[in-house]
Design an enzyme around this catalytic site. Structure first.
Site, PDB file in Angstrom:
ATOM      1  N   ASP A 151       0.832  -1.205   0.000  1.00  0.00           N
ATOM      2  CA  ASP A 151       0.000   0.000   0.000  1.00  0.00           C
ATOM      3  C   ASP A 151       0.870   1.260   0.000  1.00  0.00           C
ATOM      4  O   ASP A 151       0.538   2.248   0.646  1.00  0.00           O
ATOM      5  CB  ASP A 151      -0.912  -0.026   1.234  1.00  0.00           C
ATOM      6  CG  ASP A 151      -1.992   1.056   1.192  1.00  0.00           C
ATOM      7  OD1 ASP A 151      -2.368   1.470   0.077  1.00  0.00           O
ATOM      8  OD2 ASP A 151      -2.445   1.495   2.262  1.00  0.00           O
ATOM      9  N   CYS A 208     -26.574  -9.884  -1.875  1.00  0.00           N
ATOM     10  CA  CYS A 208     -26.368  -9.134  -0.638  1.00  0.00           C
ATOM     11  C   CYS A 208     -25.951  -7.689  -0.932  1.00  0.00           C
ATOM     12  O   CYS A 208     -25.114  -7.431  -1.802  1.00  0.00           O
ATOM     13  CB  CYS A 208     -25.296  -9.810   0.219  1.00  0.00           C
ATOM     14  SG  CYS A 208     -24.953  -8.972   1.772  1.00  0.00           S
ATOM     15  N   CYS A 211     -23.269  -4.000   2.800  1.00  0.00           N
ATOM     16  CA  CYS A 211     -22.244  -2.959   2.878  1.00  0.00           C
ATOM     17  C   CYS A 211     -22.739  -1.644   2.285  1.00  0.00           C
ATOM     18  O   CYS A 211     -22.443  -0.560   2.805  1.00  0.00           O
ATOM     19  CB  CYS A 211     -20.968  -3.416   2.179  1.00  0.00           C
ATOM     20  SG  CYS A 211     -21.151  -3.842   0.432  1.00  0.00           S
ATOM     21  N   CYS A 215     -23.551   1.884   4.871  1.00  0.00           N
ATOM     22  CA  CYS A 215     -22.569   2.971   4.793  1.00  0.00           C
ATOM     23  C   CYS A 215     -23.182   4.277   5.293  1.00  0.00           C
ATOM     24  O   CYS A 215     -24.172   4.763   4.726  1.00  0.00           O
ATOM     25  CB  CYS A 215     -22.081   3.145   3.358  1.00  0.00           C
ATOM     26  SG  CYS A 215     -20.879   4.489   3.173  1.00  0.00           S
ATOM     27  N   CYS A 231     -16.482   8.872   1.669  1.00  0.00           N
ATOM     28  CA  CYS A 231     -16.094   7.794   2.578  1.00  0.00           C
ATOM     29  C   CYS A 231     -15.489   8.362   3.867  1.00  0.00           C
ATOM     30  O   CYS A 231     -14.621   9.241   3.829  1.00  0.00           O
ATOM     31  CB  CYS A 231     -15.095   6.880   1.877  1.00  0.00           C
ATOM     32  SG  CYS A 231     -14.478   5.537   2.917  1.00  0.00           S
ATOM     33  N   CYS A 258     -13.290   3.972   9.200  1.00  0.00           N
ATOM     34  CA  CYS A 258     -14.639   3.451   9.408  1.00  0.00           C
ATOM     35  C   CYS A 258     -14.652   1.980   8.978  1.00  0.00           C
ATOM     36  O   CYS A 258     -14.107   1.634   7.933  1.00  0.00           O
ATOM     37  CB  CYS A 258     -15.654   4.245   8.596  1.00  0.00           C
ATOM     38  SG  CYS A 258     -17.359   3.660   8.737  1.00  0.00           S
ATOM     39  N   CYS A 261     -18.791  -1.034   6.681  1.00  0.00           N
ATOM     40  CA  CYS A 261     -19.052  -1.920   5.539  1.00  0.00           C
ATOM     41  C   CYS A 261     -18.492  -3.314   5.787  1.00  0.00           C
ATOM     42  O   CYS A 261     -18.977  -4.291   5.206  1.00  0.00           O
ATOM     43  CB  CYS A 261     -18.510  -1.323   4.248  1.00  0.00           C
ATOM     44  SG  CYS A 261     -16.711  -1.118   4.201  1.00  0.00           S
TER      45      CYS A 261
END
Length: 367
Positions: A151, A208, A211, A215, A231, A258, A261
């Site tokens: 990352d 489904c 998520c 949110c 977000c 957060c 989700c």
């Protein structure tokens, strides 16, 4: 497991056996799973470019700064033939089976910090262990071309991990695994070795939409499409300026990231615990009060969060985020004397951004 007469320059070594060894060594280093893929991401490039064109990346200019290198790993690291993709669980070993329920029920004055950020900075943990894996490969076959990523560079980690068979991309855009949910980090080693590749797996999200529905800011604007500008993770971590006033009430007491989700994703009932202690909670960040964290001086912030991913946002944005959380506590604790006093103590902060968010918070409390 030793391999006889390995020679990277020729064909003297068994690539299939090497791949098996790499996966075994990865598990020994604390990774939950290691897979291998080629680096053709042409299927993902159009969608990524459209996402950038729509401006969904917000202030994250680095997402667009490297052109096609993000979707073409061989341009980023010339000679790249394969990506060794690994995942490492981060759910602390000590959490009980009711961890999701506990995460959903924090008190209004408690600071909610994403689970991944409560321990040691994952960049350091994964990068170190991926480097150890690369060193182990080099010990067996001699010098080879590679580069380690966690990352930290223009690499489409989820796309590579999905293609390698570590899981499938969920509708929240995170990688999902049937045996482990999504509470894990990803890392890669781009290599110039033509290793055998693993097969991707099918998606299991079905109909489904948990998520998307849960949110708080409706940042998941469609299945598999995230408008980062809405977000909460972006707003509390990536955004450098003021948080839009209309979004502040939706943030609640989430002061760094957060997890909603993920918490409401059915697959995370299978989330696996970390095999390393690096991600154990530090400084009580799983249950700390916002008032206590808001009182940290900049020196305390730097000292107490040494080695934490939170440190990257700096003290100013830390105070900005907590001020919003304290303002939102008014929903159930309007006019609370301790909260109001804490906010007033920061009203004359030298940062105009902090002062502005503190004033907004005080207004929510009618103070």
């Amino acid at each position: 497991m030793m391999l006889p007469e390995l020679q990277h320059a020729g064909a003297a070594y068994d690539l299939d056996a090497l791949a098996v060894c790499i996966k075994s060594w990865g598990i020994e280093l604390g990774f939950a799973d290691v897979r291998i893929t080629d680096v053709d991401l042409s299927h993902a490039e159009p969608g990524f470019m459209a996402w950038l064109e729509a401006g969904y990346h917000g202030e994250m200019a680095y997402m667009a700064a490297h052109g096609t290198k993000r979707t073409r790993p061989a341009e980023l690291v010339p000679g790249t033939m394969r990506a060794i993709s690994a995942r490492m669980n981060y759910l602390p070993a000590g959490v009980g089976d009711d961890w999701r329920k506990r995460e959903e029920s924090h008190a209004a004055d408690t600071a909610v910090i994403s689970v991944y950020a409560r321990g040691r900075d994952y960049h350091k943990v994964l990068r170190s262990r991926l480097q150890q894996l690369a060193d182990r490969i080099q010990k067996e076959i001699g010098n080879f071309g590679y580069r380690v990523f966690t990352d930290s560079a223009p690499v489409m980690e989820v796309a590579l991990a999905e293609k390698a068979g570590l899981g499938w991309r969920g509708k929240h855009t995170l990688l999902l695994n049937r045996e482990a949910g999504s509470m894990f980090f990803l890392g890669e080693i781009l290599v110039d070795i033509p290793l055998p590749v693993d097969a991707p797996i099918s998606s299991h999200c079905g109909q489904c939409s948990s998520c998307i529905d849960v949110c708080p800011t409706q940042a998941i604007i469609a299945p598999y499409t995230l408008d980062a500008r809405r977000c909460i993770s972006y707003l509390t971590i990536e955004l450098h300026g003021s948080i839009p006033v209309e979004l502040r009430p939706l943030i609640g007491n989430r002061v760094y990231g957060c997890d909603d989700c993920q918490l409401f994703c059915p697959w995370n009932k299978f989330a696996q615990r970390a095999s390393v202690d690096d991600f154990d909670v530090r400084n009580g960040l799983d249950s700390a009060s916002m008032v206590s964290l808001f009182a940290w001086t900049e020196q305390e912030f730097q000292r107490l969060l040494e080695g934490s991913p939170i440190r990257r946002i700096g003290h100013e944005r830390w105070l900005r985020n907590i001020a919003v959380g304290l303002g939102n506590a008014a929903a159930g604790m309007r006019g609370d004397a301790g909260i109001v006093a804490a906010l007033r103590a920061r009203l004359d902060h030298p940062s105009e951004m902090v002062s502005e968010h503190v004033l907004w918070a005080l207004q929510q409390h009618g103070a």
